[in-house]
Design a protein around this motif. Structure first.
Motif, PDB file in Angstrom:
ATOM      1  N   GLU A  70       0.829  -1.206   0.000  1.00  0.00           N
ATOM      2  CA  GLU A  70       0.000   0.000   0.000  1.00  0.00           C
ATOM      3  C   GLU A  70       0.862   1.254   0.000  1.00  0.00           C
ATOM      4  O   GLU A  70       0.504   2.262  -0.620  1.00  0.00           O
ATOM      5  CB  GLU A  70      -0.932  -0.013   1.222  1.00  0.00           C
ATOM      6  N   LEU A  71       1.993   1.196   0.685  1.00  0.00           N
ATOM      7  CA  LEU A  71       2.900   2.338   0.703  1.00  0.00           C
ATOM      8  C   LEU A  71       3.456   2.599  -0.694  1.00  0.00           C
ATOM      9  O   LEU A  71       3.529   3.757  -1.145  1.00  0.00           O
ATOM     10  CB  LEU A  71       4.033   2.072   1.698  1.00  0.00           C
ATOM     11  N   ILE A  72       3.839   1.546  -1.381  1.00  0.00           N
ATOM     12  CA  ILE A  72       4.357   1.688  -2.738  1.00  0.00           C
ATOM     13  C   ILE A  72       3.300   2.265  -3.666  1.00  0.00           C
ATOM     14  O   ILE A  72       3.581   3.131  -4.504  1.00  0.00           O
ATOM     15  CB  ILE A  72       4.851   0.323  -3.252  1.00  0.00           C
ATOM     16  N   ARG A  73       2.069   1.815  -3.510  1.00  0.00           N
ATOM     17  CA  ARG A  73       0.988   2.348  -4.339  1.00  0.00           C
ATOM     18  C   ARG A  73       0.749   3.825  -4.060  1.00  0.00           C
ATOM     19  O   ARG A  73       0.505   4.609  -4.987  1.00  0.00           O
ATOM     20  CB  ARG A  73      -0.294   1.559  -4.078  1.00  0.00           C
ATOM     21  N   SER A  74       0.813   4.204  -2.789  1.00  0.00           N
ATOM     22  CA  SER A  74       0.552   5.608  -2.450  1.00  0.00           C
ATOM     23  C   SER A  74       1.638   6.529  -2.985  1.00  0.00           C
ATOM     24  O   SER A  74       1.348   7.660  -3.397  1.00  0.00           O
ATOM     25  CB  SER A  74       0.433   5.768  -0.927  1.00  0.00           C
ATOM     26  N   TYR A  75       2.879   6.061  -3.002  1.00  0.00           N
ATOM     27  CA  TYR A  75       3.980   6.869  -3.527  1.00  0.00           C
ATOM     28  C   TYR A  75       4.211   6.649  -5.031  1.00  0.00           C
ATOM     29  O   TYR A  75       5.012   7.357  -5.635  1.00  0.00           O
ATOM     30  CB  TYR A  75       5.283   6.538  -2.785  1.00  0.00           C
ATOM     31  N   LYS A  76       3.507   5.632  -5.588  1.00  0.00           N
ATOM     32  CA  LYS A  76       3.697   5.278  -7.006  1.00  0.00           C
ATOM     33  C   LYS A  76       5.182   5.037  -7.315  1.00  0.00           C
ATOM     34  O   LYS A  76       5.728   5.523  -8.307  1.00  0.00           O
ATOM     35  CB  LYS A  76       3.115   6.356  -7.920  1.00  0.00           C
ATOM     36  N   SER A  77       5.822   4.290  -6.450  1.00  0.00           N
ATOM     37  CA  SER A  77       7.262   4.025  -6.564  1.00  0.00           C
ATOM     38  C   SER A  77       7.549   3.147  -7.778  1.00  0.00           C
ATOM     39  O   SER A  77       6.941   2.090  -7.949  1.00  0.00           O
ATOM     40  CB  SER A  77       7.773   3.344  -5.288  1.00  0.00           C
ATOM     41  N   LYS A  78       8.506   3.558  -8.593  1.00  0.00           N
ATOM     42  CA  LYS A  78       8.883   2.804  -9.791  1.00  0.00           C
ATOM     43  C   LYS A  78      10.107   1.914  -9.560  1.00  0.00           C
ATOM     44  O   LYS A  78      10.241   0.874 -10.196  1.00  0.00           O
ATOM     45  CB  LYS A  78       9.153   3.763 -10.949  1.00  0.00           C
ATOM     46  N   LYS A  79      11.003   2.335  -8.678  1.00  0.00           N
ATOM     47  CA  LYS A  79      12.230   1.582  -8.426  1.00  0.00           C
ATOM     48  C   LYS A  79      12.267   1.217  -6.948  1.00  0.00           C
ATOM     49  O   LYS A  79      12.381   2.087  -6.083  1.00  0.00           O
ATOM     50  CB  LYS A  79      13.444   2.412  -8.827  1.00  0.00           C
TER      51      LYS A  79
END
Length: 474
Positions: A70-79
């Motif tokens: 969920e954290l990755i989705r919220s930040y839209k992290s690519k790497k």
């Protein structure tokens, strides 16, 4: 998860270690095959044994993985980096995240990596359907005490249940490597909360796992994290997963979490270290490139396609429900189900009928007008057998896919629907109207509907995500 603490261990653990802890296979099967003596000698508790303390549902390990996703989705992290990836349990989950384009797992134990490297490879499904964005996944063998310039400046680094496994000398070097050299935009660190251990029997003087070198209280973890922020230019917020029983809120959660965000200078220049730029001590164990199909559709086109698909789905469900009820009333053997088959009806003729029907349906509807409560869809039928369905926009926005595309804005959905050739907004613009001409109605036996329901249930079972049983202290 294992990490640099395994630097001083080989894959072949000593017999003494085997007596103290369970194997990885035992963990995943809930320690079902362990004897009572082995359970008593374990330095950790299991979710499957009620006598060992609180039972978590879902298990704390799953809650941690979900938190990171969920954290990755919220930040839209690519790497994204998984530092101390162990058996790649988090990697497997992260490679399904469409926003991630580069994924790296690092662990000191090459045996873990060799045994798990197949997990980052594309599946047959990936080749058939492809992703909307590229993905490269790489496993590295290396120590967290070493700097590797290939991983500098990534979007997010996950450090999940690893820090407590580090020897003191490695622990002293880890902050500089992560925060001072790699400098990811976001770092998420999870570690056991020692305050919570009082809820587990005989845990006051023991650690949750035989390989833990220490376990921090909330105060100790926060003091460590605050010092990191002061030294390396980050800010942090503290949270956790794995809530205890009612009345234990003062103990915090089973796993405590720190989410660190990198600070930037004015003008957006990142605070980075320019030394040791070409260091590459990590060894590549596996590198996989996933197939993808670039998505060139605009967000408006995506919203329109999704809205048309969902409206058709709700209309079909409403039609089936209506005809089932009609069959019960009439006692007929055959029922009419609205299905769409390619080439069965001319698009131009359908467009003309759509306009005519939408302009006049209120005066031409058959007396058998009804509302299908299960789908919140109103159903109309004229004298010629043409069916009109009215689906509230609010009902469409209940679907997560459309809700996310529209950024929770029903006004955006309304404006996009005005360009649709298949759907028409109602006069008050609170619903969408969808026509199914009589020519698209097929006769099927009621048993076919039952068989279709069985197939749908089977598909749900087949596509249900497989989740390996794991303990919160793995």
């Amino acid at each position: 998860m294992m990490a640099d603490s395994s630097e001083n261990r080989t894959a072949d653990s000593s017999e003494n270690q085997k007596e103290k802890c369970c194997t990885d296979e035992d963990l995943e099967s809930g320690i079902a095959d362990l004897s009572e003596n082995q359970k008593q000698r374990s330095y950790f508790c299991t979710d499957d044994d009620p006598e060992s303390g609180p039972i978590f549902n879902p298990k704390v390990s799953q809650q941690r993985y979900t938190f990171v996703r969920e954290l990755i989705r919220s930040y839209k992290s690519k790497k994204v980096i998984d530092m101390g990836c162990g058996e790649c349990q988090l990697i497997v989950r992260l490679k399904r995240e469409m926003c991630i384009e580069q994924l790296a797992g690092i662990d000191i134990n090459v045996n873990f990596l060799d045994a798990s490297k197949h997990l980052i490879q594309p599946l047959l499904y990936d080749y058939i359907h492809g992703r909307e964005a590229p993905l490269e996944a790489t496993l590295y063998q290396g120590s967290i005490a070493e700097c590797d310039s290939r991983l500098q400046g990534w979007d997010l680094l996950a450090f999940v249940e690893v820090i407590e496994h580090l020897e003191d000398d490695i622990l002293q070097k880890a902050p500089y490597v992560i925060f001072g050299f790699l400098k990811p935009a976001v770092v998420v660190i999870t570690t056991p909360n020692k305050d919570f251990n009082v809820l587990f029997p005989d845990m006051e003087t023991k650690f949750r796992h035989w390989d833990h070198k220490f376990e921090w209280t909330r105060q100790e973890f926060q003091e460590w994290g605050d010092q990191i922020c002061t030294t390396y230019g980050y800010k942090v917020r503290y949270t956790g997963v794995g809530k205890g029983p009612d009345g234990t809120e003062h103990l915090g959660t089973c796993s405590q979490i720190g989410v660190f965000e990198r600070l930037e200078k004015e003008g957006g220049e990142v605070l980075t270290d320019t030394t040791q730029k070409e260091l590459q001590p990590y060894v590549v164990v596996q590198h996989s490139i996933h197939p993808y199909k670039p998505d060139t559709k605009s967000i408006q086109d995506k919203i329109l396609l999704e809205a048309e698909y969902l409206t058709n789905k709700l209309s079909l469900d409403a039609s089936r429900q209506n005809h089932k009820e009609e069959k019960k009333e009439k006692g007929t053997e055959m029922v009419s189900v609205n299905e769409v088959e390619d080439g069965q009806f001319d698009d131009a003729e359908e467009d003309d009928l759509q306009c005519d029907f939408q302009n006049n349906y209120s005066s031409k509807v058959h007396p058998r007008t009804c509302e299908i409560n299960d789908t919140n869809t109103r159903f109309y039928e004229d004298e010629e057998g043409n069916a009109m369905f009215e689906v509230p926009l609010a009902r469409l926005m209940e679907f997560d896919s459309l809700h996310q595309m529209c950024s929770s804005s029903i006004d955006l959905l309304r404006s996009v629907l005005k360009s649709s050739k298949k759907l028409t907004l109602s006069s008050d613009e609170l619903s969408v109207l969808y026509l199914q001409p009589a020519e698209k109605s097929l006769l099927v036996d009621e048993s076919d509907l039952q068989d279709e329901e069985i197939c749908k249930q089977t598909l749900v079972h087949v596509h249900k995500e497989y989740v390996t049983e794991e303990s919160w202290d793995d």
